[in-house]
Every structure is written in C-alpha cells, then in structure tokens.
Design an enzyme around this catalytic site. Structure first.
Site, PDB file in Angstrom:
ATOM      1  N   ASN A 168       0.890  -1.268   0.083  1.00 52.42           N
ATOM      2  CA  ASN A 168      -0.003   0.193  -0.164  1.00 52.42           C
ATOM      3  C   ASN A 168       0.927   1.158  -0.104  1.00 52.42           C
ATOM      4  OD1 ASN A 168      -2.095   1.836   0.359  1.00 52.42           O
ATOM      5  ND2 ASN A 168      -2.321   1.606   2.339  1.00 52.42           N
ATOM      6  N   TRP A 169       1.001   1.892  -1.370  1.00 51.97           N
ATOM      7  CA  TRP A 169       1.953   3.039  -1.356  1.00 51.97           C
ATOM      8  C   TRP A 169       1.603   4.199  -0.650  1.00 51.97           C
ATOM      9  CZ3 TRP A 169       4.447   2.811  -7.068  1.00 51.97           C
ATOM     10  CH2 TRP A 169       5.164   1.626  -7.100  1.00 51.97           C
ATOM     11  N   LYS A 170       0.306   4.336  -0.400  1.00 48.26           N
ATOM     12  CA  LYS A 170      -0.408   5.362   0.131  1.00 48.26           C
ATOM     13  C   LYS A 170      -0.064   6.694  -0.815  1.00 48.26           C
ATOM     14  CE  LYS A 170      -0.080   3.351   4.520  1.00 48.26           C
ATOM     15  NZ  LYS A 170       0.102   3.551   6.301  1.00 48.26           N
ATOM     16  N   HIS A 211      -9.422   1.449   4.534  1.00 48.49           N
ATOM     17  CA  HIS A 211      -8.277   1.684   5.426  1.00 48.49           C
ATOM     18  C   HIS A 211      -8.454   2.637   6.325  1.00 48.49           C
ATOM     19  CE1 HIS A 211      -4.227   2.810   6.260  1.00 48.49           C
ATOM     20  NE2 HIS A 211      -3.746   1.315   5.704  1.00 48.49           N
ATOM     21  N   GLU A 245      -6.969   4.925   7.491  1.00 47.76           N
ATOM     22  CA  GLU A 245      -6.559   6.517   7.253  1.00 47.76           C
ATOM     23  C   GLU A 245      -7.845   6.950   6.281  1.00 47.76           C
ATOM     24  OE1 GLU A 245      -1.833   5.706   6.851  1.00 47.76           O
ATOM     25  OE2 GLU A 245      -3.030   5.794   5.073  1.00 47.76           O
ATOM     26  N   GLU A 267      -5.598  -4.518  10.523  1.00 50.01           N
ATOM     27  CA  GLU A 267      -4.811  -3.652  10.586  1.00 50.01           C
ATOM     28  C   GLU A 267      -4.867  -2.590  12.059  1.00 50.01           C
ATOM     29  OE1 GLU A 267      -4.799  -0.567   7.467  1.00 50.01           O
ATOM     30  OE2 GLU A 267      -6.935   0.033   8.223  1.00 50.01           O
ATOM     31  N   GLY A 283       2.243   3.009  10.773  1.00 50.39           N
ATOM     32  CA  GLY A 283       2.952   4.074  10.484  1.00 50.39           C
ATOM     33  C   GLY A 283       3.423   4.666  11.913  1.00 50.39           C
ATOM     34  N   SER A 313       2.560  -2.399  10.386  1.00 46.02           N
ATOM     35  CA  SER A 313       3.922  -2.491  10.222  1.00 46.02           C
ATOM     36  C   SER A 313       4.746  -3.737  10.164  1.00 46.02           C
ATOM     37  CB  SER A 313       4.554  -1.510  11.679  1.00 46.02           C
ATOM     38  OG  SER A 313       3.966  -0.207  11.656  1.00 46.02           O
ATOM     39  N   GLY A 370       2.727  -1.257   4.435  1.00 49.23           N
ATOM     40  CA  GLY A 370       2.962   0.278   4.196  1.00 49.23           C
ATOM     41  C   GLY A 370       4.401   0.859   3.496  1.00 49.23           C
ATOM     42  N   GLY A 371       5.160   1.252   4.612  1.00 48.06           N
ATOM     43  CA  GLY A 371       6.338   1.890   4.534  1.00 48.06           C
ATOM     44  C   GLY A 371       7.512   0.947   3.750  1.00 48.06           C
TER      45      GLY A 371
END
Length: 254
Positions: free
Chosen positions: A13-15, A98, A100, A170, A176, A216, A237-238
């Site tokens: 998930n590149w966001k 998600h 966010e 999640e 994050g 994470s 994510g990251g």
C-alpha cells in the site's frame, strides 16, 4: 499461513507516495526480486500511478490495485474514482476501508459496505481493512469491534463472492507508528475474523479467505508473523516503498 486452504497474498500500500516516473523505477526494481514468489504479489498505488503500474507489470506475476473507490458508477462526485474506471484501466484489486480513510476522510462502516459491494459487482478483488484504535484495545473490545466491522462490511456479499475478498487486520495503533502487534496478538485477531466469517457463512468458506496482517509488517518481523496459522499475508505500508524490504517480506511467505 495454511497454503493448503488459502492463498498467501503480500500487497504493498504505497499511500500518497511516488510520481509515475518514480513508480516505474520502483516496480522495475521489484519485478526481478519477486519473480519466483510462492505467494500472490500486489502493488496498490495512487490513482496517478495506476496506468504506469499496469503497463510496468504486464507479463509479470505482480497485480495492480487502487487505494480506494467510490460506490457509484458515475456522477457528481468530484475527486472520486468509480470501480468501472479502475477495471477499464486493467486494475485488479482495490483497498477499501483503510484506517486512514476512516480517520481522515469520514469513511464509515456503512460506506465501506457500499464500496465493497460496488467493487465486487465490477469484478474487482477487494482488500477489506478492519482494525481497532489503541483506546479500544485497552478497553478490551477488539474482538467485538473487528467482528462488527467485518459483519457490516460484508452485508449483501454472497458466499460465492468471498473468493474475491481479502481481509486485512490493521490495528490502527500499529500503522505508521513503528509499533507492531505481537505475532500472537495478530493471530488472535485474525482468528477472530475467521470465526466471524464462519458464523456469517460457513467454516469451509472462512477457511478459504485470505486474512492479512497490516500493522507495520517489515522485513525483520514478517517471518514470525507469517508463521502464525491465521495470518495469510500482509498489507505492507512503508516497507513496500523499498524494493529489497518488500521482496524480503514476499520471500518470508515461503
């Protein structure tokens, strides 16, 4: 993971990261690193990168996903993208619900359900996100909350459509933040989600659904998390923005 019953899926998930040119470079770095993957590999990218991603992944084992979609086919919804627009571009997956989106953009359990149903109708595969805030975990309501989110999100979803559903657990407190649920905590909630699916549909149906962990997960902790019986992959994510790290997580599914 239990690969005899269901697929392992690692999805990035590149966001809100990467321009089209940057996306092309990253995907070209990832392709040779995951070409022999024993799991399904997905990159979910910003809308502006979708055309680039679809072209860059052609004839590879990497599928492309979007990070959200609207529930209407068309209309006066400025800034939104419909499921039919995504399929017309060659997109296969879409992330829905998600944390966010729920936290910053007013997404609710009801609108998540509408988006899920619309995406399935257009033939997209859905990565449905559920999870709790730290306060809710401390209050001891994680199981009830996640079960409720799952039930509402899947209202109107037929048993035969479950094969197009992936659920990503999640924990919001671990996204994050650098914090990660322990492998046991992750498995406990994934098992709770599977039990909920069994009650909604049937045990065999529940055993066939891929349930990812999405808080994470990284190259260092992936193997331990993926060794759990009810953790079938990750929504990354990251770490998905670094080709070697993403590839290491994919390799951990073996």
């Amino acid at each position: 993971m239990n690969k005899e019953l269901r697929k392992a899926v690692i999805a990035g998930n590149w966001k809100m990261n990467k321009t089209p040119d940057e996306a092309k470079v990253l995907i070209e770095e990832i392709i040779p690193l995951v070409k022999d993957a024993s799991c399904d590999v997905v990159v979910c990218v910003p809308y502006v990168d979708l055309c680039t991603a679809v072209a860059a992944t052609k004839d590879t084992n990497i599928a492309v996903g979007a990070e959200n979609c609207h529930w209407e086919t068309s209309g006066a919804f400025t800034g939104e993208i419909s499921p039919s627009m995504l399929t017309a571009m060659g997109v296969e997956y879409v992330i829905i619900g998600h944390s966010e989106r729920r936290t910053y953009f007013g997404e609710t359990d009801v609108t998540v359900n509408k988006r899920v149903c619309a995406a399935l109708k257009e033939g997209l595969k859905v990565i449905l996100c559920v999870g709790e805030y730290l306060e809710q975990r401390e209050q001891g309501v994680t199981a009830e909350l996640v079960a409720m989110q799952t039930k509402i999100a899947l209202q109107g979803v037929a048993k035969e459509d479950l094969k197009h559903i992936i659920i990503a657990y999640e924990p919001v407190w671990a996204i994050g933040t650098g914090c990660t649920a322990t492998a046991e905590q992750a498995n406990e909630v994934c098992a709770c989600i599977r039990k909920t699916l069994g009650n909604l549909y049937c045990e065999a149906c529940a055993n066939g659904v891929t349930i990812q962990y999405g808080g994470s997960m990284n190259a260092k902790n992936a193997a331990e998390l993926l060794a759990q019986p009810d953790v079938d992959g990750g929504l990354i994510g990251g770490a998905s923005l670094k080709a070697p790290d993403f590839a290491a997580i994919v390799a951990a599914t073996q």
